[in-house]
Design an enzyme around this catalytic site. Structure first.
Site, PDB file in Angstrom:
ATOM      1  N   ARG A   1      13.810   4.743  -7.415  1.00  0.00           N
ATOM      2  CA  ARG A   1      13.019   5.215  -6.285  1.00  0.00           C
ATOM      3  C   ARG A   1      12.802   4.137  -5.232  1.00  0.00           C
ATOM      4  NH1 ARG A   1       7.595   9.072  -6.309  1.00  0.00           N
ATOM      5  NH2 ARG A   1       7.189   8.899  -4.074  1.00  0.00           N
TER       6      ARG A   1
ATOM      7  N   LYS B   1      15.232  12.994  -1.205  1.00  0.00           N
ATOM      8  CA  LYS B   1      13.942  12.528  -1.737  1.00  0.00           C
ATOM      9  C   LYS B   1      13.658  13.175  -3.087  1.00  0.00           C
ATOM     10  CE  LYS B   1       9.933  10.336  -1.301  1.00  0.00           C
ATOM     11  NZ  LYS B   1       8.978  10.497  -0.191  1.00  0.00           N
TER      12      LYS B   1
ATOM     13  N   GLU C   1      13.202   8.653   9.328  1.00  0.00           N
ATOM     14  CA  GLU C   1      13.268   8.870   7.879  1.00  0.00           C
ATOM     15  C   GLU C   1      14.387   9.843   7.509  1.00  0.00           C
ATOM     16  OE1 GLU C   1      11.678   7.237   5.610  1.00  0.00           O
ATOM     17  OE2 GLU C   1       9.720   6.589   6.348  1.00  0.00           O
TER      18      GLU C   1
ATOM     19  N   ARG D   1     -11.481  12.594 -10.793  1.00  0.00           N
ATOM     20  CA  ARG D   1     -10.327  12.031 -11.496  1.00  0.00           C
ATOM     21  C   ARG D   1      -9.050  12.856 -11.328  1.00  0.00           C
ATOM     22  NH1 ARG D   1     -14.643  10.949 -15.167  1.00  0.00           N
ATOM     23  NH2 ARG D   1     -15.034   8.709 -15.304  1.00  0.00           N
TER      24      ARG D   1
ATOM     25  N   HIS E   1      11.398  -0.522   4.984  1.00  0.00           N
ATOM     26  CA  HIS E   1       9.947  -0.444   4.924  1.00  0.00           C
ATOM     27  C   HIS E   1       9.262  -1.802   4.756  1.00  0.00           C
ATOM     28  CE1 HIS E   1      10.708   3.788   4.772  1.00  0.00           C
ATOM     29  NE2 HIS E   1       9.441   4.080   4.623  1.00  0.00           N
TER      30      HIS E   1
ATOM     31  N   HIS F   1       6.588  -1.964   7.492  1.00  0.00           N
ATOM     32  CA  HIS F   1       5.155  -1.956   7.210  1.00  0.00           C
ATOM     33  C   HIS F   1       4.470  -3.182   7.787  1.00  0.00           C
ATOM     34  CE1 HIS F   1       5.192   1.048   3.580  1.00  0.00           C
ATOM     35  NE2 HIS F   1       5.312   1.635   4.754  1.00  0.00           N
TER      36      HIS F   1
ATOM     37  N   HIS G   1       5.075   4.875  12.854  1.00  0.00           N
ATOM     38  CA  HIS G   1       5.689   4.507  11.576  1.00  0.00           C
ATOM     39  C   HIS G   1       7.209   4.568  11.639  1.00  0.00           C
ATOM     40  CE1 HIS G   1       6.320   4.199   7.249  1.00  0.00           C
ATOM     41  NE2 HIS G   1       7.052   5.295   7.309  1.00  0.00           N
TER      42      HIS G   1
ATOM     43  N   ASN H   1      12.694   2.748   0.016  1.00  0.00           N
ATOM     44  CA  ASN H   1      11.983   1.781   0.851  1.00  0.00           C
ATOM     45  C   ASN H   1      12.884   1.080   1.863  1.00  0.00           C
ATOM     46  OD1 ASN H   1       9.430   2.140  -0.393  1.00  0.00           O
ATOM     47  ND2 ASN H   1      10.075   0.859  -2.100  1.00  0.00           N
TER      48      ASN H   1
ATOM     49  N   GLU I   1       8.622   4.839  -9.322  1.00  0.00           N
ATOM     50  CA  GLU I   1       9.267   3.692  -8.691  1.00  0.00           C
ATOM     51  C   GLU I   1       9.462   2.524  -9.656  1.00  0.00           C
ATOM     52  OE1 GLU I   1       8.522   0.999  -4.775  1.00  0.00           O
ATOM     53  OE2 GLU I   1       8.221   3.133  -4.512  1.00  0.00           O
TER      54      GLU I   1
ATOM     55  N   LYS J   1       3.367  10.040  -3.644  1.00  0.00           N
ATOM     56  CA  LYS J   1       2.743   8.767  -3.278  1.00  0.00           C
ATOM     57  C   LYS J   1       1.605   9.051  -2.307  1.00  0.00           C
ATOM     58  CE  LYS J   1       6.108   5.003  -3.594  1.00  0.00           C
ATOM     59  NZ  LYS J   1       6.836   4.010  -2.787  1.00  0.00           N
TER      60      LYS J   1
END
Length: 366
Positions: free
Chosen positions: A242, A228, A186, A123, A249, A253, A266, A246, A238, A144
């Site tokens: 935040r 960032k 990026e 956990r 993205h 993606h 990427h 993206n 987010e 993330k």
């Protein structure tokens, strides 16, 4: 060396950027409370292991850390549920307990994968990001972590912040030219969403960045990480701000998914996605320079600005339907309104997106 902090109250953590930090990792680990009594697991990939694993392992072991390591295949295919199970098995076999730490040594794939192991094992246990690519200056900051599903990238994940980010610029010297360019995608993105002057700097210094000039690269990564860190410090999960990270993205993606996580890196997919977002910005009334500057600076960084002709638009649109930001026939897009400024548009018509994806095939590669 440059240092900055992601401000998250009692979960704040530092980012160190400099040369030769891998050999000094044990001192940084000790400084930030990484246990020597409990074993730690280094997760890396087959490409990075050849260059950097032995140096990190030996340095930590000589300082009294109990280390184990596992090498996964390089590439997005390793971000899978089956690989997650294998890594948890390795963690159990290595005797990791609740005070153990997982170390991500590699690029964005390794960081996402190792971070998700850390988030889910018992956990949640500690982890450290040791990025070895330019691209990972983005993914290593912000917590993330995720694995992929065949239908959607990063759909199985969590927010799990690292204890620290240790960024050794020497590790970047082993990158092939294509990955250097992909990583700069990026870097440029952080300027496009936040800092017009930094975009201008990136364009003026593109050749130095592509040649891995240490001073230019250190500055660029510091600026990118600063953006960032500032955004994450204001909106960790987010809920609002935040989401601007993206930019490019949603389309990017989808392109990765259609390409089978291999044909496009990427950063290359995100570059094409940012061109699409700039075109979308024009539809919302942004000045023409938003598109022209975006295209020019990405091209100077050696990045693609057009969609390969053989990519199927229907498959791209289908992949976007599985995106976390799709709902009730509209899509959420980060749209530039000026260089260095973006807005989140919550209800972009799907037809607009389809038209822009089709237009991306007609782009001229500079």
């Amino acid at each position: 060396m440059r240092e900055l902090t992601v401000e998250l109250g009692d979960r704040s953590y530092p980012i160190y950027i400099g040369e030769g930090l891998l050999q000094e990792a044990s001192a940084y680990f000790t400084k930030h409370g990484i246990s020597k009594k409990s074993p730690l697991l280094i997760i890396t990939d087959s490409r990075v292991a050849d260059f950097h694993l032995q140096a990190l392992e030996s340095g930590l072991a000589s300082a009294g850390f109990k280390t184990a390591s596992i090498v996964v295949p390089s590439g997005e295919s390793s971000k899978s549920l089956s690989m997650l199970e294998s890594l948890v098995t390795k963690a159990l076999e290595a005797g990791l307990d609740r005070k153990s730490t997982i170390v991500a040594l590699g690029g964005g794939v390794v960081g996402d994968l190792a971070g998700f192991v850390a988030a889910s094992y018992m956990r949640g246990i500690k982890f450290v990001q040791v990025p070895t690519t330019i691209l990972a200056h983005d993914s290593s900051v912000g917590g993330k972590v995720a694995v992929n599903h065949p239908l959607a990238k990063n759909i199985i994940g969590a927010f799990h912040q690292p204890e620290l980010v240790l960024y050794d610029l020497h590790t970047l010297q082993t990158l092939p030219p294509r990955e250097v360019s992909a990583g700069l995608s990026e870097v440029v993105k952080h300027g496009l969403i936040w800092d017009e002057a930094f975009v201008e700097w990136c364009e003026a210094n593109a050749e130095k960045l592509l040649s891995l000039d240490a001073e230019a690269l250190g500055y660029a990564l510091y600026k990118g990480c600063s953006v960032k860190a500032a955004v994450v410090s204001k909106d960790e999960r987010e809920n609002d701000l935040r989401a601007i990270l993206n930019l490019g993205h949603t389309i990017g993606h989808a392109l990765e998914a259609v390409a089978g996580y291999g044909e496009l890196l990427h950063g290359e997919a995100i570059s094409i996605g940012m061109i699409g977002s700039a075109k979308l910005g024009l539809r919302y009334g942004a000045p023409e320079e938003v598109y022209s500057v975006t295209k020019r600076v990405l091209a100077k960084a050696g990045l693609p600005v057009r969609l390969p002709e053989h990519f199927d638009v229907d498959r791209i649109m289908e992949a976007m339907m599985h995106d976390k930001k799709f709902t009730e026939g509209t899509m959420v897009f980060v749209v530039p309104t000026a260089i260095g400024t973006v807005e989140i548009k919550p209800d972009v018509p799907v037809q607009w997106v389809r038209e822009i994806v089709e237009q991306l095939k007609q782009e001229v590669q500079l």
